[in-house]
Design a protein around this motif. Sequence first.
Motif, PDB file in Angstrom:
ATOM      1  N   GLY A 166      -0.647   2.148   6.028  1.00 34.27           N
ATOM      2  CA  GLY A 166       0.464   1.999   4.500  1.00 34.27           C
ATOM      3  C   GLY A 166       0.031   2.999   3.233  1.00 34.27           C
ATOM      4  O   GLY A 166       0.957   3.710   3.142  1.00 34.27           O
ATOM      5  N   ALA A 167      -1.407   3.331   3.751  1.00 34.79           N
ATOM      6  CA  ALA A 167      -1.961   4.305   2.421  1.00 34.79           C
ATOM      7  C   ALA A 167      -1.186   5.732   2.643  1.00 34.79           C
ATOM      8  O   ALA A 167      -0.312   6.179   1.391  1.00 34.79           O
ATOM      9  CB  ALA A 167      -2.836   3.990   1.814  1.00 34.79           C
ATOM     10  N   VAL A 168      -1.775   6.258   3.404  1.00 33.57           N
ATOM     11  CA  VAL A 168      -1.159   7.067   4.182  1.00 33.57           C
ATOM     12  C   VAL A 168       0.275   7.990   4.352  1.00 33.57           C
ATOM     13  O   VAL A 168       0.324   8.395   4.400  1.00 33.57           O
ATOM     14  CB  VAL A 168      -1.843   7.401   5.646  1.00 33.57           C
ATOM     15  CG1 VAL A 168      -1.604   8.713   6.412  1.00 33.57           C
ATOM     16  CG2 VAL A 168      -3.316   6.898   5.732  1.00 33.57           C
ATOM     17  N   THR A 225       4.535  12.919  -0.491  1.00 35.46           N
ATOM     18  CA  THR A 225       4.499  14.505  -1.139  1.00 35.46           C
ATOM     19  C   THR A 225       5.690  15.112   0.425  1.00 35.46           C
ATOM     20  O   THR A 225       6.249  16.636  -0.300  1.00 35.46           O
ATOM     21  CB  THR A 225       3.309  14.739   0.703  1.00 35.46           C
ATOM     22  OG1 THR A 225       1.679  14.432  -0.198  1.00 35.46           O
ATOM     23  CG2 THR A 225       2.736  16.183   0.563  1.00 35.46           C
ATOM     24  N   ALA A 226       5.948  14.574   0.910  1.00 31.89           N
ATOM     25  CA  ALA A 226       7.571  14.916   1.708  1.00 31.89           C
ATOM     26  C   ALA A 226       8.412  15.258   0.278  1.00 31.89           C
ATOM     27  O   ALA A 226       9.310  16.253   0.081  1.00 31.89           O
ATOM     28  CB  ALA A 226       7.380  14.214   2.598  1.00 31.89           C
ATOM     29  N   LEU A 227       8.437  13.880  -0.561  1.00 39.75           N
ATOM     30  CA  LEU A 227       9.802  14.798  -1.655  1.00 39.75           C
ATOM     31  C   LEU A 227       9.339  15.400  -2.545  1.00 39.75           C
ATOM     32  O   LEU A 227      10.388  15.673  -2.852  1.00 39.75           O
ATOM     33  CB  LEU A 227      10.341  13.123  -2.066  1.00 39.75           C
ATOM     34  CG  LEU A 227      10.436  11.894  -1.077  1.00 39.75           C
ATOM     35  CD1 LEU A 227      10.826  10.646  -1.401  1.00 39.75           C
ATOM     36  CD2 LEU A 227      12.308  12.845  -0.581  1.00 39.75           C
ATOM     37  N   ALA A 284       0.834  -1.263  -0.230  1.00 39.61           N
ATOM     38  CA  ALA A 284       0.039   0.234   0.015  1.00 39.61           C
ATOM     39  C   ALA A 284       0.970   1.287  -0.062  1.00 39.61           C
ATOM     40  O   ALA A 284       0.903   2.133  -0.822  1.00 39.61           O
ATOM     41  CB  ALA A 284      -0.929  -0.135   0.900  1.00 39.61           C
ATOM     42  N   ALA A 285       1.538   1.110   0.369  1.00 40.94           N
ATOM     43  CA  ALA A 285       2.744   2.572   1.165  1.00 40.94           C
ATOM     44  C   ALA A 285       2.990   2.615  -0.308  1.00 40.94           C
ATOM     45  O   ALA A 285       3.930   3.712  -1.429  1.00 40.94           O
ATOM     46  CB  ALA A 285       3.835   1.641   2.222  1.00 40.94           C
TER      47      ALA A 285
END
Length: 127
Positions: free
Chosen positions: A94-96, A103-105, A48-49
Amino acid sequence: MPAVVLLADLAASGLKSATDRRRPEDALDGIDVLVTTPSTSAFPSGHAATSFAAAVVLALALPALAPAFFVLAGAVSFSRLYVGVHFPLDVIAGAVLGVAVATALLLLARALRRSRSQRTPGPPRAR
């Protein structure tokens, strides 16, 4: 894309190492898994991640296809529930995590581009 997927996978692996969440077949009676059960902790789902991290980047690159990317990431995530190797919370986490890593990258990349453009002298401006 490879960096985002790799970092999402590393983040998920790190959290798996820090938690000791049993998988459904180990925690509940009557669970028949459809695939080989991974030996790592169940929390969070690495599939999911990585799929949601990829969906975020691809959606930014190809906005017209964004719904398809997120539907595909959702299908990958749901498949982990369907085959019996994760609980719903594992997949949601995992999705979050994937969305947060991507988003951070992306924000980091934007900040680095701004920083470089501010340091590079451009042509003189007319007054």
